[in-house]
Design a protein around this motif. Sequence first.
Motif, PDB file in Angstrom:
ATOM      1  N   GLY A 196       2.505  62.375  36.098  1.00  0.00           N
ATOM      2  CA  GLY A 196       2.192  62.030  34.714  1.00  0.00           C
ATOM      3  C   GLY A 196       0.719  61.898  34.405  1.00  0.00           C
ATOM      4  N   ALA A 197      -0.160  62.037  35.428  1.00  0.00           N
ATOM      5  CA  ALA A 197      -1.594  61.850  35.196  1.00  0.00           C
ATOM      6  C   ALA A 197      -2.160  62.907  34.254  1.00  0.00           C
ATOM      7  CB  ALA A 197      -2.343  61.876  36.525  1.00  0.00           C
ATOM      8  N   LEU A 198      -1.769  64.144  34.460  1.00  0.00           N
ATOM      9  CA  LEU A 198      -2.290  65.226  33.616  1.00  0.00           C
ATOM     10  C   LEU A 198      -1.823  65.084  32.174  1.00  0.00           C
ATOM     11  CD1 LEU A 198      -2.028  68.312  36.014  1.00  0.00           C
ATOM     12  CD2 LEU A 198      -4.002  66.863  35.523  1.00  0.00           C
ATOM     13  N   SER A 199      -0.578  64.618  31.992  1.00  0.00           N
ATOM     14  CA  SER A 199      -0.118  64.389  30.623  1.00  0.00           C
ATOM     15  C   SER A 199      -0.879  63.231  29.992  1.00  0.00           C
ATOM     16  CB  SER A 199       1.385  64.107  30.605  1.00  0.00           C
ATOM     17  OG  SER A 199       1.690  62.925  31.338  1.00  0.00           O
ATOM     18  N   GLY A 200      -1.295  62.263  30.805  1.00  0.00           N
ATOM     19  CA  GLY A 200      -2.110  61.170  30.295  1.00  0.00           C
ATOM     20  C   GLY A 200      -3.467  61.657  29.828  1.00  0.00           C
ATOM     21  N   ILE A 201      -4.086  62.551  30.607  1.00  0.00           N
ATOM     22  CA  ILE A 201      -5.372  63.121  30.203  1.00  0.00           C
ATOM     23  C   ILE A 201      -5.197  63.969  28.953  1.00  0.00           C
ATOM     24  CG2 ILE A 201      -7.200  64.721  30.896  1.00  0.00           C
ATOM     25  CD1 ILE A 201      -6.861  63.759  33.731  1.00  0.00           C
ATOM     26  N   GLU A 202      -4.098  64.728  28.912  1.00  0.00           N
ATOM     27  CA  GLU A 202      -3.833  65.547  27.726  1.00  0.00           C
ATOM     28  C   GLU A 202      -3.686  64.671  26.481  1.00  0.00           C
ATOM     29  OE1 GLU A 202      -0.456  68.679  26.013  1.00  0.00           O
ATOM     30  OE2 GLU A 202      -0.275  67.803  28.017  1.00  0.00           O
ATOM     31  N   MET A 256      -3.915  57.481  32.596  1.00  0.00           N
ATOM     32  CA  MET A 256      -3.165  58.064  33.705  1.00  0.00           C
ATOM     33  C   MET A 256      -2.161  57.068  34.277  1.00  0.00           C
ATOM     34  SD  MET A 256      -5.840  60.540  35.751  1.00  0.00           S
ATOM     35  CE  MET A 256      -7.107  59.316  36.029  1.00  0.00           C
ATOM     36  N   LEU A 257      -2.564  55.800  34.377  1.00  0.00           N
ATOM     37  CA  LEU A 257      -1.649  54.778  34.892  1.00  0.00           C
ATOM     38  C   LEU A 257      -0.483  54.547  33.940  1.00  0.00           C
ATOM     39  CD1 LEU A 257      -4.265  52.202  36.236  1.00  0.00           C
ATOM     40  CD2 LEU A 257      -2.812  53.710  37.600  1.00  0.00           C
ATOM     41  N   LEU A 258      -0.767  54.488  32.634  1.00  0.00           N
ATOM     42  CA  LEU A 258       0.291  54.296  31.646  1.00  0.00           C
ATOM     43  C   LEU A 258       1.297  55.443  31.679  1.00  0.00           C
ATOM     44  CD1 LEU A 258      -1.727  52.937  28.581  1.00  0.00           C
ATOM     45  CD2 LEU A 258       0.090  51.732  29.791  1.00  0.00           C
ATOM     46  N   HIS A 259       0.796  56.663  31.787  1.00  0.00           N
ATOM     47  CA  HIS A 259       1.700  57.812  31.785  1.00  0.00           C
ATOM     48  C   HIS A 259       2.424  57.962  33.117  1.00  0.00           C
ATOM     49  CE1 HIS A 259       1.114  59.939  27.905  1.00  0.00           C
ATOM     50  NE2 HIS A 259       0.060  59.144  27.860  1.00  0.00           N
ATOM     51  N   TYR A 260       1.908  57.375  34.162  1.00  0.00           N
ATOM     52  CA  TYR A 260       2.666  57.323  35.417  1.00  0.00           C
ATOM     53  C   TYR A 260       3.942  56.525  35.202  1.00  0.00           C
ATOM     54  CZ  TYR A 260       4.071  55.734  40.060  1.00  0.00           C
ATOM     55  OH  TYR A 260       4.791  55.430  41.196  1.00  0.00           O
ATOM     56  N   PHE A 261       3.830  55.367  34.528  1.00  0.00           N
ATOM     57  CA  PHE A 261       5.015  54.553  34.273  1.00  0.00           C
ATOM     58  C   PHE A 261       5.967  55.245  33.301  1.00  0.00           C
ATOM     59  CE2 PHE A 261       2.008  51.130  35.585  1.00  0.00           C
ATOM     60  CZ  PHE A 261       2.727  50.685  36.680  1.00  0.00           C
ATOM     61  N   LYS A 262       5.419  55.963  32.324  1.00  0.00           N
ATOM     62  CA  LYS A 262       6.280  56.698  31.405  1.00  0.00           C
ATOM     63  C   LYS A 262       7.020  57.818  32.128  1.00  0.00           C
ATOM     64  CE  LYS A 262       3.604  55.834  27.192  1.00  0.00           C
ATOM     65  NZ  LYS A 262       2.822  56.458  26.079  1.00  0.00           N
ATOM     66  N   GLU A 263       6.359  58.398  33.116  1.00  0.00           N
ATOM     67  CA  GLU A 263       6.951  59.511  33.855  1.00  0.00           C
ATOM     68  C   GLU A 263       8.166  59.062  34.663  1.00  0.00           C
ATOM     69  OE1 GLU A 263       7.015  63.583  35.094  1.00  0.00           O
ATOM     70  OE2 GLU A 263       5.817  62.575  33.558  1.00  0.00           O
ATOM     71  N   ILE A 264       8.118  57.826  35.181  1.00  0.00           N
ATOM     72  CA  ILE A 264       9.198  57.377  36.060  1.00  0.00           C
ATOM     73  C   ILE A 264      10.241  56.545  35.316  1.00  0.00           C
ATOM     74  CG2 ILE A 264       7.648  57.347  38.050  1.00  0.00           C
ATOM     75  CD1 ILE A 264       7.555  54.318  37.833  1.00  0.00           C
ATOM     76  N   THR A 265      10.072  56.365  34.009  1.00  0.00           N
ATOM     77  CA  THR A 265      11.000  55.552  33.233  1.00  0.00           C
ATOM     78  C   THR A 265      12.039  56.444  32.560  1.00  0.00           C
ATOM     79  OG1 THR A 265       9.218  53.986  32.763  1.00  0.00           O
ATOM     80  CG2 THR A 265      11.205  53.821  31.421  1.00  0.00           C
ATOM     81  N   PRO A 266      13.321  56.140  32.711  1.00  0.00           N
ATOM     82  CA  PRO A 266      14.347  56.923  32.000  1.00  0.00           C
ATOM     83  C   PRO A 266      14.143  56.837  30.502  1.00  0.00           C
ATOM     84  CG  PRO A 266      15.336  55.493  33.661  1.00  0.00           C
ATOM     85  CD  PRO A 266      13.912  55.090  33.548  1.00  0.00           C
ATOM     86  N   GLU A 267      14.494  57.885  29.797  1.00  0.00           N
ATOM     87  CA  GLU A 267      14.288  57.932  28.353  1.00  0.00           C
ATOM     88  C   GLU A 267      15.458  57.260  27.633  1.00  0.00           C
ATOM     89  OE1 GLU A 267      13.567  61.903  27.189  1.00  0.00           O
ATOM     90  OE2 GLU A 267      11.700  62.089  28.292  1.00  0.00           O
ATOM     91  N   ASN A 268      15.630  55.994  27.882  1.00  0.00           N
ATOM     92  CA  ASN A 268      16.649  55.192  27.184  1.00  0.00           C
ATOM     93  C   ASN A 268      15.947  54.347  26.141  1.00  0.00           C
ATOM     94  OD1 ASN A 268      18.465  56.258  28.919  1.00  0.00           O
ATOM     95  ND2 ASN A 268      18.636  54.438  30.218  1.00  0.00           N
ATOM     96  N   ILE A 269      16.484  54.258  24.968  1.00  0.00           N
ATOM     97  CA  ILE A 269      15.791  53.577  23.885  1.00  0.00           C
ATOM     98  C   ILE A 269      15.696  52.079  24.122  1.00  0.00           C
ATOM     99  CG2 ILE A 269      16.447  55.283  22.164  1.00  0.00           C
ATOM    100  CD1 ILE A 269      18.630  53.376  21.253  1.00  0.00           C
TER     101      ILE A 269
END
Length: 597
Positions: A259-265, A334-347
């Motif tokens: 998820g780091a690259l998506s965080g930079i994006e 990058m750290l924030l998107h790491y957690f988003k990357e590993i979190t299921p997309e449940n509302i």
Amino acid sequence: MVYETSYECGRHPFKPDLLRGKWEQPHDFVFACLGLGLKLDVFSASYWYFYDMGLSGILPYYVYMAIYLVPLMVIHTFMGQFSSSGFISAFRISPFFKGMGYVSLALSSSVLTYYSLFASIPFLFAINSLKPTLPWSCEGIKDWPNLPNDTETICNISTSQVNESDYDNELFDMKMIHVPAMLFFKQQFEKLDMYIDNDVEYNMSFPIVWVTMLVWGLVSFIFYQFNEAPKFGKCLRYMVSITLGLLLVCFLRFLFLPGALSGIEHYVRPDFHDFIQGAASIPVFALQAFGAGWGSIMSLSSFNKFKTNIMSHSWFIAFGQLFIFMLFGLVSFMLLHYFKEITPENINRYMQSHWVLFIPSASVLASLEWANMWTFMYYTMLLMASVIVIVTQIFTILNSLFDEFEQLRQYKQEVTYGFIISLALCSLYFCSNHGVLYFTALSMDSLLVQALLHLLLLLVVLWIYGRERFQRDIKFMIGETFASWKINVLRFVAPLFLLFTLLTCVIVAFMEHSFSSSSIGFISIVLVITPLLYIPSYGVYIMFRNTGSFCMRFKRACRATDWYPLEMEDRQRYEEALGTNDLTHQLYEVTDDMVYV
């Protein structure tokens, strides 16, 4: 306006400290000011007000940099470098407003009481990273006692869909996915919840107390070894260089996180909403460039040589601090998107990633190969960044006191350690759950006072002291002209931005205090707000010491007194440059044989 000695105005003349020293190298001043950019409380709770603006939100920073940030740095640097004195004595430029120096003293000291948190928390994690198994790793939490079996963490995230009807409130009744590092930090207190808004029962964390005392011990050691300006500048030069080097190494390693690259994006992606949010909040962030208190740049520049080019240095410092902020911002994204990357997309799932730069990041580091090494390196970097801010702030406070109060100069060691011990004792309050939860209210109050002091500084230097005299002194000191159009921008445009910043700080501070405890409100009134009354009080005192009518007393209280370069050669050239029209005396040394009023 005429120039007088304090003696002629009925006050004790200013006696400069001829032994205060200079920086060993000219760029030590630049490194010291870059260290002020490591003020990391902007990435804590207050960061939520503008953390998601990304690069598009940074763009307005360049406008603010040109309009008032760099010019204000020039004014701060001019006052310190021209007078060779700290942020109290430098207000010889207009003694009526000398109370601003004492307000800065109170503000800088009060900020240091809570800022020790940003050193003690990394110190706590760095010490525990030496254990064979990291306590906040997926292996380490298995050994925790009293941890409920149904606690959902990033180590055992359930992939099942949560029934939305099970929750009445979509925002506050989400099922929390815990980060082990956050659970580890909460274990240091009997009761701590970073997401509730009401007062919780007060309790201290003795592990935090111990590491806080170690931090102040480290600060004391630095002042024991590097108590003089040349040595202190050299120490800061190496500490800032090592800290930025470690930050770059950690940044490069985090590039390979999921998820780091998506965080930079996300950081660099232009977005209109983020741009508007950044444009509104960056004026508040711009004040971070002046350090944890106010007047630090003024005091640091007093150790420059008289001919140091303050204009080029101010631009370099501003861009350098922006680079530091962007680098920490990228790491946070990058750290924030790491957690988003590993979190299921449940509302109804919410990752507990508050204070991501300081606490949840430990769990990210635990997932790396050689986790102990990376954890120790990362938190050592954060520890060094915070210690740099603390020691720089203390250095400027102490030297401002020694410049103003001649009798303290022979007791420098006693005053230094007495001040550090006092700060250490006051910081114990912030080793509690109340201190950790609510210190951001004090942080916003300090920014509010900073904005007000900047407005008054523009009034003092560009209106009372005068545009022409300011330009003349700059020209005399560095041989360059401060353009009239820049001064007009500072006089007429910059105050509008500062007033907007002041209003924003008032609103945010009100919000912070509405959620904080009554004790924080009391501390804020005593340490931050009440000292503002010293400005008019000291002005009235100065007028009382003068003679004549009310208007004459006020005019004499606003005149520059003892305002000249420290070195005799520069002082004589300054007298020759001024001629006799602006002078009522010869610029001479005042000896102890003089009779003081």
